[in-house]
Design a protein around this motif. Structure first.
Motif, mmCIF file in Angstrom:
data_model
loop_
_atom_site.group_PDB
_atom_site.id
_atom_site.type_symbol
_atom_site.label_atom_id
_atom_site.label_comp_id
_atom_site.label_asym_id
_atom_site.label_seq_id
_atom_site.Cartn_x
_atom_site.Cartn_y
_atom_site.Cartn_z
ATOM 1 N N GLY A 9 0.875 -1.123 -0.098
ATOM 2 C CA GLY A 9 0.183 -0.027 0.008
ATOM 3 C C GLY A 9 0.924 1.229 -0.105
ATOM 4 N N GLY A 10 0.228 2.443 0.010
ATOM 5 C CA GLY A 10 0.898 3.719 -0.284
ATOM 6 C C GLY A 10 0.040 4.713 -0.858
ATOM 7 N N GLY A 15 -4.950 7.682 -11.380
ATOM 8 C CA GLY A 15 -4.360 7.161 -12.373
ATOM 9 C C GLY A 15 -3.364 6.315 -12.390
ATOM 10 N N GLY A 16 -2.451 6.185 -11.391
ATOM 11 C CA GLY A 16 -1.365 5.344 -10.988
ATOM 12 C C GLY A 16 -1.780 4.039 -10.579
ATOM 13 N N SER A 17 -0.619 3.232 -10.208
ATOM 14 C CA SER A 17 -0.658 1.775 -9.925
ATOM 15 C C SER A 17 -0.220 1.439 -8.724
ATOM 16 N N LEU A 18 -0.566 0.459 -8.085
ATOM 17 C CA LEU A 18 -0.182 -0.318 -7.065
ATOM 18 C C LEU A 18 -0.345 -1.652 -7.073
ATOM 19 N N ASP A 90 -10.880 4.725 -4.613
ATOM 20 C CA ASP A 90 -10.143 3.615 -4.151
ATOM 21 C C ASP A 90 -9.362 3.536 -3.051
ATOM 22 N N THR A 91 -9.390 4.712 -2.382
ATOM 23 C CA THR A 91 -8.756 5.150 -1.095
ATOM 24 C C THR A 91 -9.301 4.433 0.107
ATOM 25 N N ALA A 92 -8.752 3.446 0.860
ATOM 26 C CA ALA A 92 -9.156 2.361 1.954
ATOM 27 C C ALA A 92 -8.222 1.742 2.499
ATOM 28 N N VAL A 93 -8.493 1.167 3.592
ATOM 29 C CA VAL A 93 -7.699 0.013 4.152
ATOM 30 C C VAL A 93 -7.930 -1.492 3.311
ATOM 31 N N TYR A 94 -6.927 -1.869 2.903
ATOM 32 C CA TYR A 94 -7.260 -3.044 2.237
ATOM 33 C C TYR A 94 -6.640 -4.470 2.943
ATOM 34 N N TYR A 95 -7.581 -5.426 3.082
ATOM 35 C CA TYR A 95 -7.259 -6.466 3.679
ATOM 36 C C TYR A 95 -7.327 -7.631 2.896
ATOM 37 N N GLN A 127 -2.883 0.438 3.891
ATOM 38 C CA GLN A 127 -3.591 1.659 3.548
ATOM 39 C C GLN A 127 -3.144 2.012 2.099
ATOM 40 N N VAL A 128 -3.993 2.298 1.386
ATOM 41 C CA VAL A 128 -4.139 2.847 -0.065
ATOM 42 C C VAL A 128 -4.658 4.175 -0.143
ATOM 43 N N THR A 129 -4.066 5.078 -0.379
ATOM 44 C CA THR A 129 -4.565 6.350 -0.557
ATOM 45 C C THR A 129 -4.219 6.840 -1.998
ATOM 46 N N VAL A 130 -5.335 7.114 -2.646
ATOM 47 C CA VAL A 130 -5.036 7.955 -4.029
ATOM 48 C C VAL A 130 -5.697 9.252 -3.900
ATOM 49 N N SER A 131 -4.493 10.082 -3.995
ATOM 50 C CA SER A 131 -4.688 11.635 -3.990
ATOM 51 C C SER A 131 -3.561 12.378 -4.810
#
Length: 132
Positions: A9-10, A15-18, A90-95, A127-131
């Motif tokens: 995460g990060g 438009g980016g990728s993780l 898409d910003t959220a905590v991913y489990y 955590q994934v943050t898209v900003s």
């Protein structure tokens, strides 16, 4: 120690990728259905993408279809979630979660449709943050 550990995460621009990783220790992921779930602030947890243990079939929530890809690497005992064209929503905590039960039909969807079920193992979240 038996556990699932998410990573990858990060903070990323729209438009980016993780690529998220879900690594298992103490058990073999290949024998489990694996699901990726997410929870945004103030919202309920939702199923994002799941992959079955039986035939590798996959399921994607409509909101991520065409942008996210779930995959397994059995040699690394890891499941990945490749996330492209990321959006602020898409910003959220991913489990990730591991589920050993057998479903009669569409196991991947069955797992993703139950985001709060007491699966065998849950990771701690990433955590994934898209900003911008």
């Amino acid at each position: 120690q038996v556990q699932l550990v998410e990573s990858g995460g990060g903070l990323v621009q729209p438009g980016g990728s993780l690529r998220l990783s879900c690594a298992a220790s103490g058990f073999t992921l290949n024998y489990y259905n694996i699901g990726w779930f997410r929870q945004a602030p103030g919202k309920e947890r939702e199923g994002v993408s799941c992959i079955s243990k039986s035939d590798g079939s996959t399921y994607y929530a409509d909101s991520v279809k065409g942008r996210f890809t779930i995959s397994r690497d059995n040699a690394k005992n890891t499941v990945y979630l490749q996330m492209n064209s990321l959006k602020p929503e898409d910003t959220a905590v991913y489990y990730c979660a591991a589920d050993q039960r057998v479903y009669l039909m569409t196991p991947a969807q069955a797992m993703c449709d139950r985001p709060s079920a007491p699966y065998d193992y849950w990771g701690q979240g990433t955590q994934v943050t898209v900003s911008s």
